[in-house]
Design a protein around this motif. Structure first.
Motif, mmCIF file in Angstrom:
data_model
loop_
_atom_site.group_PDB
_atom_site.id
_atom_site.type_symbol
_atom_site.label_atom_id
_atom_site.label_comp_id
_atom_site.label_asym_id
_atom_site.label_seq_id
_atom_site.Cartn_x
_atom_site.Cartn_y
_atom_site.Cartn_z
ATOM 1 N N ASP A 160 0.866 -1.186 0.000
ATOM 2 C CA ASP A 160 0.000 0.000 0.000
ATOM 3 C C ASP A 160 0.903 1.237 0.000
ATOM 4 N N LYS A 161 1.132 1.771 -1.180
ATOM 5 C CA LYS A 161 2.068 2.895 -1.312
ATOM 6 C C LYS A 161 1.477 4.213 -0.848
ATOM 7 N N SER A 162 0.191 4.207 -0.488
ATOM 8 C CA SER A 162 -0.410 5.424 0.059
ATOM 9 C C SER A 162 -0.072 5.591 1.534
ATOM 10 N N SER A 163 0.456 4.544 2.148
ATOM 11 C CA SER A 163 0.832 4.573 3.562
ATOM 12 C C SER A 163 2.346 4.716 3.675
ATOM 13 N N SER A 164 2.801 5.835 4.192
ATOM 14 C CA SER A 164 4.247 6.058 4.314
ATOM 15 C C SER A 164 4.868 5.069 5.298
ATOM 16 N N ALA A 165 4.122 4.719 6.347
ATOM 17 C CA ALA A 165 4.643 3.763 7.333
ATOM 18 C C ALA A 165 4.820 2.389 6.693
ATOM 19 N N GLU A 166 3.832 1.954 5.919
ATOM 20 C CA GLU A 166 3.931 0.643 5.266
ATOM 21 C C GLU A 166 5.016 0.651 4.199
ATOM 22 N N LEU A 167 5.131 1.760 3.491
ATOM 23 C CA LEU A 167 6.146 1.852 2.444
ATOM 24 C C LEU A 167 7.547 1.762 3.038
ATOM 25 N N THR A 168 7.759 2.443 4.153
ATOM 26 C CA THR A 168 9.063 2.391 4.814
ATOM 27 C C THR A 168 9.372 0.981 5.301
ATOM 28 N N GLU A 169 8.376 0.329 5.898
ATOM 29 C CA GLU A 169 8.575 -1.039 6.372
ATOM 30 C C GLU A 169 8.885 -1.975 5.207
ATOM 31 N N ALA A 170 8.171 -1.799 4.112
ATOM 32 C CA ALA A 170 8.372 -2.662 2.944
ATOM 33 C C ALA A 170 9.763 -2.510 2.364
ATOM 34 N N ILE A 171 10.221 -1.280 2.237
ATOM 35 C CA ILE A 171 11.531 -1.053 1.651
ATOM 36 C C ILE A 171 12.639 -1.611 2.536
ATOM 37 N N ASN A 172 12.489 -1.465 3.828
ATOM 38 C CA ASN A 172 13.491 -2.011 4.742
ATOM 39 C C ASN A 172 13.432 -3.534 4.826
ATOM 40 N N SER A 173 12.326 -4.126 4.352
ATOM 41 C CA SER A 173 12.164 -5.579 4.383
ATOM 42 C C SER A 173 12.400 -6.223 3.019
ATOM 43 N N MET A 174 12.515 -5.408 1.976
ATOM 44 C CA MET A 174 12.518 -5.909 0.603
ATOM 45 C C MET A 174 13.605 -6.944 0.330
ATOM 46 N N PHE A 175 14.816 -6.689 0.776
ATOM 47 C CA PHE A 175 15.916 -7.622 0.547
ATOM 48 C C PHE A 175 15.587 -8.974 1.164
ATOM 49 N N ARG A 176 15.075 -8.956 2.372
ATOM 50 C CA ARG A 176 14.728 -10.203 3.062
ATOM 51 C C ARG A 176 13.600 -10.923 2.347
ATOM 52 N N TRP A 177 12.614 -10.171 1.849
ATOM 53 C CA TRP A 177 11.499 -10.810 1.144
ATOM 54 C C TRP A 177 11.977 -11.537 -0.107
ATOM 55 N N TYR A 178 12.896 -10.932 -0.835
ATOM 56 C CA TYR A 178 13.432 -11.607 -2.016
ATOM 57 C C TYR A 178 14.319 -12.788 -1.607
ATOM 58 N N ARG A 179 15.077 -12.617 -0.555
ATOM 59 C CA ARG A 179 15.968 -13.687 -0.095
ATOM 60 C C ARG A 179 15.173 -14.903 0.353
ATOM 61 N N GLU A 180 14.024 -14.687 0.982
ATOM 62 C CA GLU A 180 13.242 -15.781 1.539
ATOM 63 C C GLU A 180 12.235 -16.377 0.553
ATOM 64 N N ALA A 181 12.146 -15.803 -0.638
ATOM 65 C CA ALA A 181 11.218 -16.343 -1.644
ATOM 66 C C ALA A 181 11.646 -17.747 -2.067
ATOM 67 N N ALA A 182 10.676 -18.631 -2.207
ATOM 68 C CA ALA A 182 10.977 -19.993 -2.660
ATOM 69 C C ALA A 182 11.442 -19.983 -4.109
ATOM 70 N N ARG A 183 10.924 -19.034 -4.888
ATOM 71 C CA ARG A 183 11.314 -18.861 -6.285
ATOM 72 C C ARG A 183 11.325 -17.370 -6.600
ATOM 73 N N CYS A 184 12.234 -16.972 -7.482
ATOM 74 C CA CYS A 184 12.249 -15.587 -7.953
ATOM 75 C C CYS A 184 12.308 -15.613 -9.475
ATOM 76 N N TYR A 185 11.339 -14.964 -10.109
ATOM 77 C CA TYR A 185 11.250 -14.937 -11.561
ATOM 78 C C TYR A 185 11.563 -13.530 -12.067
ATOM 79 N N ALA A 186 12.590 -13.407 -12.880
ATOM 80 C CA ALA A 186 12.930 -12.121 -13.492
ATOM 81 C C ALA A 186 12.283 -12.068 -14.869
ATOM 82 N N PHE A 187 11.310 -11.201 -15.014
ATOM 83 C CA PHE A 187 10.564 -11.052 -16.266
ATOM 84 C C PHE A 187 11.209 -9.926 -17.076
#
Length: 256
Positions: A81-108
């Motif tokens: 939810d990019k309308s929420s600055s708090a959620e956006l900040t949390e997401a960006i600080n978590s982004m590396f971990r989210w990609y690292r923990e993905a079972a699969r990553c597809y580059a389109f």
């Protein structure tokens, strides 16, 4: 984090998970299209009537995830939810971990086509490689962590055809990006110098100037608040954070 999946009635929906409750999921890595083309969070409720071009990527990721037995998948355009600055900040600080923990990553890769590939001998036809080497995906700031964080990254053409993965295309990816082989293979990033990491992002572009700093948070394993509009100050804040983290490590080592 929010994940996309089909409910019992076959509708595409978003469900939010926390901590250890997050199920196995696939993550999409891509470059954003023109303004208004990408599917955003509010579009998910109108999936049957929305005709944005970005839906093709959503469908692609869902199909690939299902082929690997994954019910859930994550796409940055519509799972935050990019309308929420708090959620956006949390997401960006978590982004590396989210990609690292993905079972699969597809580059389109939207600018790499296999339409002219020799169907009689597809494995030997590498006519897509010149476009692969010039793909916009390799020039964007945010895709740096999306390449490094996951254990494996599978590359697909715009037609959804598998081109290879981070391991099979290791030499090409190393040549294109200048990223150390050890980093591509998943070695701890703490073993690489600041200069090495900065070199990896050299030449990459972001739409917002501040994102030149924010896209490196996971690479340096630090957290920062987002302040769009601060311009070059974002990178100076990043440099201070890096210096502080180095001082903490040095102090800890001196105490041993």
């Amino acid at each position: 984090m929010r994940l996309l999946h089909r409910d019992d009635e076959g509708n595409l929906v978003l469900t939010e998970f926390f901590g250890d409750t997050v199920p196995p999921y696939a993550a999409l890595s891509h470059t954003w299209g023109a303004a208004g083309e990408e599917v955003i969070l509010s579009d998910i409720a109108n999936a049957q009537t929305c005709h944005k071009r970005g839906w093709e990527k959503i469908k692609f990721c869902e199909k690939q995830a299902a082929s690997h037995g994954l019910k859930y998948f994550w796409v940055d355009t519509c799972c935050i939810d990019k309308s929420s600055s708090a959620e956006l900040t949390e997401a960006i600080n978590s982004m590396f971990r989210w990609y690292r923990e993905a079972a699969r990553c597809y580059a389109f890769l939207a600018d790499v086509s296999t339409a002219s590939q020799d169907t009689t001998n597809p494995l030997s036809d590498e006519s897509w490689k010149p476009a692969f080497r010039k793909s916009r995906w390799f020039t964007r700031g945010w895709t740096l962590q999306e390449l490094i964080a996951p254990a494996s990254v599978e590359f697909f053409s715009v037609e959804g055809r598998l081109l290879g993965d981070k391991k099979s295309l290791e030499n090409e990816v190393r040549s294109i990006t200048g990223i150390d082989i050890q980093a591509l293979r998943g070695e701890e990033l703490s073993g690489f110098s600041i200069a090495q990491k900065m070199a990896w992002v050299s030449g990459r572009n972001t739409t917002r100037k501040e994102d030149q700093a924010y896209c490196l948070l996971g690479i340096f394993d630090i957290s920062m608040t987002w302040i769009y509009g601060e311009g070059d100050k974002a990178f100076r804040r990043l440099e201070r954070k890096i210096e502080e983290s180095m001082n903490v490590v040095q102090t800890s080592n001196n105490k041993r």
